[in-house]
Design a protein around this motif. Structure first.
Motif, short mmCIF file in Angstrom:
data_model
loop_
_atom_site.label_atom_id
_atom_site.label_comp_id
_atom_site.label_asym_id
_atom_site.label_seq_id
_atom_site.Cartn_x
_atom_site.Cartn_y
_atom_site.Cartn_z
N GLU A 86 0.83 -1.20 0.00
CA GLU A 86 0.00 0.00 0.00
C GLU A 86 0.87 1.25 0.00
OE1 GLU A 86 -4.00 1.53 2.21
OE2 GLU A 86 -2.22 1.37 3.50
N ALA A 87 2.00 1.20 0.69
CA ALA A 87 2.89 2.36 0.73
C ALA A 87 3.37 2.72 -0.67
CB ALA A 87 4.08 2.07 1.64
N LEU A 88 3.77 1.72 -1.46
CA LEU A 88 4.25 2.00 -2.81
C LEU A 88 3.12 2.47 -3.71
CD1 LEU A 88 6.50 2.17 -4.79
CD2 LEU A 88 6.33 -0.28 -5.19
N MET A 89 1.93 1.90 -3.56
CA MET A 89 0.80 2.36 -4.36
C MET A 89 0.43 3.80 -4.00
SD MET A 89 -1.66 -0.97 -4.73
CE MET A 89 -2.81 -0.05 -5.72
N MET A 90 0.54 4.15 -2.71
CA MET A 90 0.32 5.54 -2.32
C MET A 90 1.32 6.45 -3.01
SD MET A 90 -0.45 5.81 1.74
CE MET A 90 -1.98 5.22 2.48
N ALA A 91 2.59 6.04 -3.00
CA ALA A 91 3.64 6.85 -3.62
C ALA A 91 3.35 7.07 -5.10
CB ALA A 91 5.00 6.18 -3.43
N MET A 92 2.97 6.01 -5.80
CA MET A 92 2.67 6.14 -7.22
C MET A 92 1.48 7.06 -7.46
SD MET A 92 3.21 2.29 -8.76
CE MET A 92 4.86 1.61 -9.02
N ASN A 93 0.47 6.94 -6.63
CA ASN A 93 -0.76 7.69 -6.85
C ASN A 93 -0.64 9.17 -6.50
OD1 ASN A 93 -3.20 6.07 -7.82
ND2 ASN A 93 -2.33 4.68 -6.29
N VAL A 94 0.19 9.50 -5.52
CA VAL A 94 0.29 10.90 -5.14
C VAL A 94 1.43 11.63 -5.84
CG1 VAL A 94 -0.72 10.40 -2.88
CG2 VAL A 94 1.76 10.57 -3.09
N CYS A 95 2.37 10.90 -6.41
CA CYS A 95 3.52 11.53 -7.08
C CYS A 95 3.42 11.52 -8.60
CB CYS A 95 4.82 10.83 -6.67
SG CYS A 95 5.22 10.97 -4.91
N LEU A 96 2.59 10.63 -9.14
CA LEU A 96 2.56 10.44 -10.59
C LEU A 96 1.16 10.63 -11.15
CD1 LEU A 96 4.68 7.14 -10.61
CD2 LEU A 96 5.52 9.49 -10.81
N ASP A 97 1.11 11.09 -12.39
CA ASP A 97 -0.16 11.23 -13.10
C ASP A 97 -0.35 10.07 -14.06
OD1 ASP A 97 -1.14 13.70 -12.02
OD2 ASP A 97 0.41 14.75 -13.17
N SER A 98 -1.57 9.93 -14.54
CA SER A 98 -1.90 8.87 -15.49
C SER A 98 -0.99 8.94 -16.70
CB SER A 98 -3.36 9.01 -15.93
OG SER A 98 -3.70 8.04 -16.88
N GLY A 99 -0.35 7.81 -17.02
CA GLY A 99 0.53 7.73 -18.17
C GLY A 99 1.98 8.08 -17.89
N ASP A 100 2.28 8.57 -16.68
CA ASP A 100 3.67 8.86 -16.33
C ASP A 100 4.48 7.57 -16.28
OD1 ASP A 100 3.31 11.56 -16.21
OD2 ASP A 100 3.24 11.69 -14.03
N GLU A 101 5.78 7.72 -16.49
CA GLU A 101 6.65 6.55 -16.59
C GLU A 101 7.59 6.45 -15.40
OE1 GLU A 101 6.77 6.72 -21.49
OE2 GLU A 101 8.62 7.02 -20.33
N VAL A 102 7.83 5.20 -14.96
CA VAL A 102 8.75 4.91 -13.87
C VAL A 102 9.84 4.00 -14.40
CG1 VAL A 102 8.97 4.01 -11.53
CG2 VAL A 102 6.79 4.99 -12.27
N LEU A 103 11.09 4.41 -14.23
CA LEU A 103 12.21 3.57 -14.64
C LEU A 103 12.54 2.60 -13.51
CD1 LEU A 103 14.61 6.23 -16.25
CD2 LEU A 103 12.71 4.97 -17.31
N VAL A 104 12.63 1.31 -13.85
CA VAL A 104 12.89 0.28 -12.84
C VAL A 104 13.93 -0.70 -13.37
CG1 VAL A 104 11.85 -1.40 -11.27
CG2 VAL A 104 10.43 0.42 -12.23
N PRO A 105 15.04 -0.88 -12.65
CA PRO A 105 15.97 -1.94 -13.05
C PRO A 105 15.27 -3.30 -12.97
CG PRO A 105 16.99 -0.47 -11.45
CD PRO A 105 15.53 -0.14 -11.47
N GLU A 106 15.37 -4.07 -14.05
CA GLU A 106 14.78 -5.41 -14.03
C GLU A 106 15.90 -6.45 -14.00
OE1 GLU A 106 12.44 -6.34 -17.50
OE2 GLU A 106 14.08 -5.91 -18.87
N PRO A 107 15.62 -7.61 -13.39
CA PRO A 107 14.35 -8.06 -12.82
C PRO A 107 13.99 -7.29 -11.54
CG PRO A 107 16.09 -9.63 -12.32
CD PRO A 107 16.68 -8.64 -13.25
N PHE A 108 12.67 -7.19 -11.30
CA PHE A 108 12.18 -6.46 -10.13
C PHE A 108 11.03 -7.22 -9.49
CE2 PHE A 108 10.26 -4.49 -13.97
CZ PHE A 108 8.92 -4.79 -13.75
N TYR A 109 10.68 -6.82 -8.27
CA TYR A 109 9.59 -7.47 -7.54
C TYR A 109 8.34 -7.48 -8.40
CZ TYR A 109 6.10 -8.24 -3.83
OH TYR A 109 5.06 -8.71 -3.05
N ALA A 110 7.81 -8.66 -8.65
CA ALA A 110 6.78 -8.85 -9.67
C ALA A 110 5.55 -7.97 -9.45
CB ALA A 110 6.38 -10.32 -9.71
#
Length: 400
Positions: free
Chosen positions: A100-124
């Motif tokens: 829930e903490a990470l979903m909160m971060a995504m929802n309050v910091c990012l707008d629809s369609g914004d992109e997040v760079l993530v080194p893969e492999p990552f937590y599924a």
């Protein structure tokens, strides 16, 4: 018949849990299944946490503050201070797990369609969180050949577009066990400052760093207080995954202010779980020493013995309690299901997590599996033997 939403269709199944029905069927056939697919430790939860819940003496179980019980948040400040992180109790919100903490971060910091760079492999589950938050994961591939080290700065910059708003890391890493160095984190700091990005850091495995390597929090990076959001959880620290208590932490007042509005909409974190989490902070030093020593033994045993199997390569993780191993197989999803449906050795088999679910780039990870060394040495010995015997007869074995 009405159709479900596009989001509902796009949310991926968990590679960690999607094979559960096949494991259950195997158990009904009398097969013992060793669960290396999921980070569910067999380490006991601290007794102080269990006793705190048993001894609750209230007449009414009330809502807590939406940000979490204040006494718990104040006590967490003391915990973070001990690990070298200087924050106050108003810079955190207690959440229903790190998820829930990470979903909160995504929802309050990012707008629809914004992109997040993530080194893969990552937590599924990052994939699922992104779909639910209507943001886009842009993977930057790391490889098993260099133990999944942070991709180069040039790789990050090649992926930055006008829609890029954040970088997300997990440190120590799930699923690879890689531990980012201070130098690597400083490189990320330079990127987020140059492009004015958020840096989300999932640090739920901070207690588990091996071989003299040090954990460095993004909260200690200089000059990026407004950019950094740290995600934490008690699930693995105290071996109590089921309490579902985490935290979102940031010195950015607007992030916390907005996250609190999200928290108010879901009312509050669970009361009993917060009581357990607050009490767990008082677990004696010996508890952590024993847990740490046990995981180190398990890691060494797993890596050493996997690498003795012909065709298997397993790097040595520096943190957490996972590793990605490369196997001589054609398709890890097929292999993982075959282990549960068609294979047994001495009425035993193993459940693994197919690595394809930890990559966003299609066709990567086909010959890799994630293994969690959360079982005791005797069980690990039996599980590794099952893997060795399975690879001898698996119909999709390769020569790679």
């Amino acid at each position: 018949m009405p159709h479900i939403s596009v989001k509902g269709e796009k949310i991926p199944a968990s590679p960690i849990r999607k094979l559960v029905p096949f494991a259950e069927d195997a158990k009904r056939r009398g097969i013992k299944v060793y669960h290396l697919n999921i980070g569910q430790p067999d380490i006991p939860t601290p007794e102080v946490a269990l006793e705190a819940v048993k001894n609750i003496n209230v007449k009414v179980i009330e809502y807590s503050h939406s940000a979490g019980i204040e006494s718990y948040r104040r006590k967490l400040v003391q915990y973070y201070n001990k690990v070298g992180i200087d924050i106050n109790y108003e810079q955190m919100i207690i959440t229903n797990g790190g998820s829930e903490a990470l979903m909160m971060a995504m929802n309050v910091c990012l707008d629809s369609g914004d992109e997040v760079l993530v080194p893969e492999p990552f937590y599924a589950n990052y994939n699922g969180f992104a779909v639910q938050s209507d943001v886009v994961i842009r993977p930057i591939t790391s490889t098993i050949e260099n133990n999944f080290a942070l991709p180069s700065i040039e790789d990050f910059e090649r992926h930055i577009t006008p829609r890029t708003k954040a970088i997300l890391i997990c440190n120590p890493n799930n699923p690879t066990g890689y531990l980012y160095s201070k130098k690597e984190l400083e490189q990320l700091r330079d990127i987020i400052l140059r492009y004015d990005l958020f840096l989300f850091s999932d640090e739920v495995y901070k207690e588990f760093c091996y071989d003299g390597e040090e954990y460095h929090s993004v909260l200690n990076l200089e000059g990026v207080d407004e950019n950094v959001v740290m995600i934490d959880s008690v699930s693995k620290r105290y071996s109590m995954c089921g309490v579902r208590v985490g935290a979102i932490i940031s010195r950015n007042k607007e992030v916390i202010k907005s996250a609190l509005k999200v928290a108010q909409a879901r009312l509050c974190p669970p009361y009993f779980s917060q009581v357990a989490a607050e009490a767990a902070i008082d677990a004696p030093k010996e508890y952590f020493e024993e847990v740490y020593d046990e995981y180190l033994k398990r890691r060494n045993f797993l890596v050493e013995n996997l690498n003795k199997i012909e065709g298997v390569y397993c790097p040595t993780p520096k943190g957490a309690f996972y590793t990605l191993a490369r196997l001589p197989i054609d398709d890890c999803d097929r292999f993982a299901r075959w282990l549960l449906e068609e294979f047994e050795y001495d009425k035993q088999t193993v459940m693994v997590a197919p690595a394809t679910g930890f990559y966003a780039t299609k066709c990567l990870g086909l010959n890799e599996v994630r293994l969690a060394y959360v079982l005791n040495i005797d069980d690990l010995r039996s599980a590794i033997k099952c893997i060795e015997e399975a690879l001898k007869v698996y119909p999709g074995r390769t020569n790679k």
